[in-house]
Design an enzyme around this catalytic site. Structure first.
Site, PDB file in Angstrom:
ATOM      1  N   SER A   1      -6.629   3.598  -8.590  1.00 27.19           N
ATOM      2  CA  SER A   1      -8.013   3.227  -8.265  1.00 27.19           C
ATOM      3  C   SER A   1      -8.897   4.458  -8.415  1.00 27.19           C
ATOM      4  O   SER A   1      -8.405   5.589  -8.392  1.00 27.19           O
ATOM      5  CB  SER A   1      -8.060   2.748  -6.807  1.00 27.19           C
ATOM      6  OG  SER A   1      -9.383   2.637  -6.354  1.00 27.19           O
TER       7      SER A   1
ATOM      8  N   TYR B   1      -6.157   3.020   2.337  1.00 30.51           N
ATOM      9  CA  TYR B   1      -6.138   2.518   0.950  1.00 30.51           C
ATOM     10  C   TYR B   1      -6.341   3.671  -0.028  1.00 30.51           C
ATOM     11  O   TYR B   1      -5.599   3.818  -1.001  1.00 30.51           O
ATOM     12  CB  TYR B   1      -7.220   1.455   0.766  1.00 30.51           C
ATOM     13  CG  TYR B   1      -7.278   0.929  -0.653  1.00 30.51           C
ATOM     14  CD1 TYR B   1      -6.287   0.086  -1.135  1.00 30.51           C
ATOM     15  CD2 TYR B   1      -8.320   1.291  -1.520  1.00 30.51           C
ATOM     16  CE1 TYR B   1      -6.330  -0.389  -2.449  1.00 30.51           C
ATOM     17  CE2 TYR B   1      -8.366   0.823  -2.820  1.00 30.51           C
ATOM     18  CZ  TYR B   1      -7.370  -0.017  -3.277  1.00 30.51           C
ATOM     19  OH  TYR B   1      -7.399  -0.480  -4.573  1.00 30.51           O
TER      20      TYR B   1
HETATM   21  N1  LIG Z   1     -10.800  -5.041  -7.436  1.00 26.91           N
HETATM   22  C1  LIG Z   1     -11.100  -3.765  -7.299  1.00 26.91           C
HETATM   23  O1  LIG Z   1     -12.288  -3.372  -7.098  1.00 26.91           O
HETATM   24  C2  LIG Z   1     -10.007  -2.728  -7.427  1.00 26.91           C
HETATM   25  C3  LIG Z   1     -10.397  -1.397  -7.680  1.00 26.91           C
HETATM   26  C4  LIG Z   1      -9.411  -0.456  -7.826  1.00 26.91           C
HETATM   27  C5  LIG Z   1      -8.081  -0.795  -7.751  1.00 26.91           C
HETATM   28  N2  LIG Z   1      -7.710  -2.083  -7.490  1.00 26.91           N
HETATM   29  C6  LIG Z   1      -6.276  -2.394  -7.465  1.00 26.91           C
HETATM   30  O2  LIG Z   1      -5.983  -3.280  -8.501  1.00 26.91           O
HETATM   31  C7  LIG Z   1      -4.768  -3.966  -8.229  1.00 26.91           C
HETATM   32  C8  LIG Z   1      -4.963  -5.447  -8.508  1.00 26.91           C
HETATM   33  O3  LIG Z   1      -5.882  -5.966  -7.579  1.00 26.91           O
HETATM   34  P1  LIG Z   1      -7.036  -6.971  -7.993  1.00 26.91           P
HETATM   35  O4  LIG Z   1      -8.324  -6.271  -7.865  1.00 26.91           O
HETATM   36  O5  LIG Z   1      -6.690  -7.621  -9.267  1.00 26.91           O
HETATM   37  O6  LIG Z   1      -6.990  -7.983  -6.765  1.00 26.91           O
HETATM   38  P2  LIG Z   1      -6.303  -9.421  -6.574  1.00 26.91           P
HETATM   39  O7  LIG Z   1      -6.899 -10.417  -7.503  1.00 26.91           O
HETATM   40  O8  LIG Z   1      -6.385  -9.664  -5.110  1.00 26.91           O
HETATM   41  O9  LIG Z   1      -4.796  -9.182  -7.009  1.00 26.91           O
HETATM   42  C9  LIG Z   1      -3.858  -8.590  -6.144  1.00 26.91           C
HETATM   43  C10 LIG Z   1      -2.477  -9.024  -6.577  1.00 26.91           C
HETATM   44  O10 LIG Z   1      -1.525  -8.421  -5.674  1.00 26.91           O
HETATM   45  C11 LIG Z   1      -0.621  -9.441  -5.268  1.00 26.91           C
HETATM   46  N3  LIG Z   1      -0.106  -9.169  -3.925  1.00 26.91           N
HETATM   47  C12 LIG Z   1      -0.832  -9.011  -2.784  1.00 26.91           C
HETATM   48  N4  LIG Z   1      -0.005  -8.873  -1.735  1.00 26.91           N
HETATM   49  C13 LIG Z   1       1.267  -8.955  -2.233  1.00 26.91           C
HETATM   50  C14 LIG Z   1       2.560  -8.915  -1.647  1.00 26.91           C
HETATM   51  N5  LIG Z   1       2.716  -8.744  -0.318  1.00 26.91           N
HETATM   52  N6  LIG Z   1       3.645  -9.037  -2.442  1.00 26.91           N
HETATM   53  C15 LIG Z   1       3.494  -9.213  -3.787  1.00 26.91           C
HETATM   54  N7  LIG Z   1       2.306  -9.251  -4.399  1.00 26.91           N
HETATM   55  C16 LIG Z   1       1.201  -9.140  -3.627  1.00 26.91           C
HETATM   56  C17 LIG Z   1      -1.450 -10.718  -5.251  1.00 26.91           C
HETATM   57  O11 LIG Z   1      -0.611 -11.862  -5.399  1.00 26.91           O
HETATM   58  P3  LIG Z   1      -0.187 -12.874  -4.234  1.00 26.91           P
HETATM   59  O12 LIG Z   1      -1.351 -13.000  -3.310  1.00 26.91           O
HETATM   60  O13 LIG Z   1       0.161 -14.120  -4.983  1.00 26.91           O
HETATM   61  O14 LIG Z   1       1.004 -12.252  -3.594  1.00 26.91           O
HETATM   62  C18 LIG Z   1      -2.285 -10.541  -6.519  1.00 26.91           C
HETATM   63  O15 LIG Z   1      -1.587 -10.984  -7.639  1.00 26.91           O
HETATM   64  C19 LIG Z   1      -4.431  -3.635  -6.791  1.00 26.91           C
HETATM   65  O16 LIG Z   1      -3.422  -2.644  -6.777  1.00 26.91           O
HETATM   66  C20 LIG Z   1      -5.728  -3.092  -6.237  1.00 26.91           C
HETATM   67  O17 LIG Z   1      -5.494  -2.206  -5.186  1.00 26.91           O
HETATM   68  C21 LIG Z   1      -8.651  -3.056  -7.338  1.00 26.91           C
END
Ligand SMILES: NC(=O)c1ccc[n+]([C@@H]2O[C@H](COP(=O)([O-])OP(=O)(O)OC[C@H]3O[C@@H](n4cnc5c(N)ncnc54)[C@H](OP(=O)(O)O)[C@@H]3O)[C@@H](O)[C@H]2O)c1
Length: 255
Positions: A135, A148
């Site tokens: 991130s 985080y």
């Molecule tokens: N969106 C942002 O602004 C942002 C910015 C920087 C970094 N990130 C990072 O990007 C990555 C993807 O996130 P996203 O933004 O695409 O959000 P998202 O749509 O909420 O995706 C998160 C994913 O993680 C999975 N997950 C959550 N808890 C889990 C668990 N206990 N076991 C297995 N899988 C789990 C969820 O699947 P299930 O709920 O089906 O388990 C989902 O597929 C994350 O690492 C996040 O920290 C996001």
């Protein structure tokens, strides 16, 4: 030997986008899609050409890894690509955050990512790739996103060191550092207190992942999309972190 790609977090957001687009970049027989939401993982099978093996796992549960281990032992596949995209964040003060939430963040964002990597490495060969989603939060300490931010600093540091360590095996590891990106991430991160209110930019997942594929092909160990994000990452490297935190708190009206 079956060639596969393994994607955690493939049920939504950026992990899903990686899973949807990976066949343009990798020729694999199967995608092993991992997350908790099995229905969403199975639906992926209708959207991509390679077979999808939905492996429902809660990656905060140490016992869930036995499922992945068993599948690897049975299939003995070649893992061409591992994407560690599962992750979540909570915006709150350390004092107010539930213990389970801070534990789960460390377990999922850090421990599970290392575990998935270690379990996958024996099945990787020359030319295999690892993509870890870190991130922009990895570049600075962030009050009220403390746990985080620290977890993502871990991911960035781990990924870059691993990339260097695996040079001799010619396995590339790249950390993707997205800025704010429109996904379900915010459903869980933003509580009733709305601690974070101002978002300088809000990118689409497609933009982040398109850039990530380009950077992976160039052999980079880090991928950042967007001029604002790149500028902020550069500033975080040269400015004292005390000042960076002051600016963050002022921007968000935090004290
Ligand atoms: N969106 C942002 O602004 C942002 C910015 C920087 C970094 N990130 C990072 O990007 C990555 C993807 O996130 P996203 O933004 O695409 O959000 P998202 O749509 O909420 O995706 C998160 C994913 O993680 C999975 N997950 C959550 N808890 C889990 C668990 N206990 N076991 C297995 N899988 C789990 C969820 O699947 P299930 O709920 O089906 O388990 C989902 O597929 C994350 O690492 C996040 O920290 C996001």
């Amino acid at each position: 030997m079956k060639k596969i790609a393994v994607v955690t977090g493939a049920s939504s957001g950026m992990g899903r986008e990686f899973a949807l687009t990976l066949e343009k970049h990798f020729k694999v027989d199967e995608i092993w899609a991992i997350a908790r939401n099995e229905k969403s993982l199975s639906e992926l099978g209708k959207q991509v050409s390679p077979e999808v093996r939905a492996i429902s796992m809660d990656l905060t549960d140490p016992y869930s890894f036995a499922k992945y281990e068993k599948a690897l032992e049975e299939e003995q596949p070649e893992i061409c690509l591992l994407v560690n995209a599962s992750g979540f964040g909570i915006f709150d003060s350390v004092s107010d955050m539930r213990m389970k939430d801070s534990d789960d963040m460390v377990d999922l964002n850090c421990k599970a990512l290392v575990k998935m990597t270690k379990m996958s490495l024996p099945y990787m060969h020359e030319g295999s790739k690892i993509i870890n989603i870190a991130s922009m939060a990895a570049f600075q300490p962030i009050p009220y996103i403390d746990v985080y931010g620290a977890s993502k600093a871990f991911v960035l540091s781990f990924s870059r060191a691993l990339n260097s360590e695996l040079e001799t095996r010619r396995i590339q590891t790249m950390a993707v550092c997205p800025y704010w990106t429109k996904t379900r991430f915010f459903d869980r991160a933003v509580g009733e207190k709305q601690i974070v209110r101002k978002y300088i930019v809000m990118y689409e997942p497609e933009m982040i992942i398109r850039q990530a594929w380009k950077d992976l092909a160039k052999g980079k160990d880090i991928s950042i999309y967007g001029t604002i994000a790149k500028g902020q990452a550069a500033l975080c490297k040269i400015l004292p972190h005390k000042l960076v935190m002051k600016i963050w708190k002022k921007q968000q009206d935090l004290h």
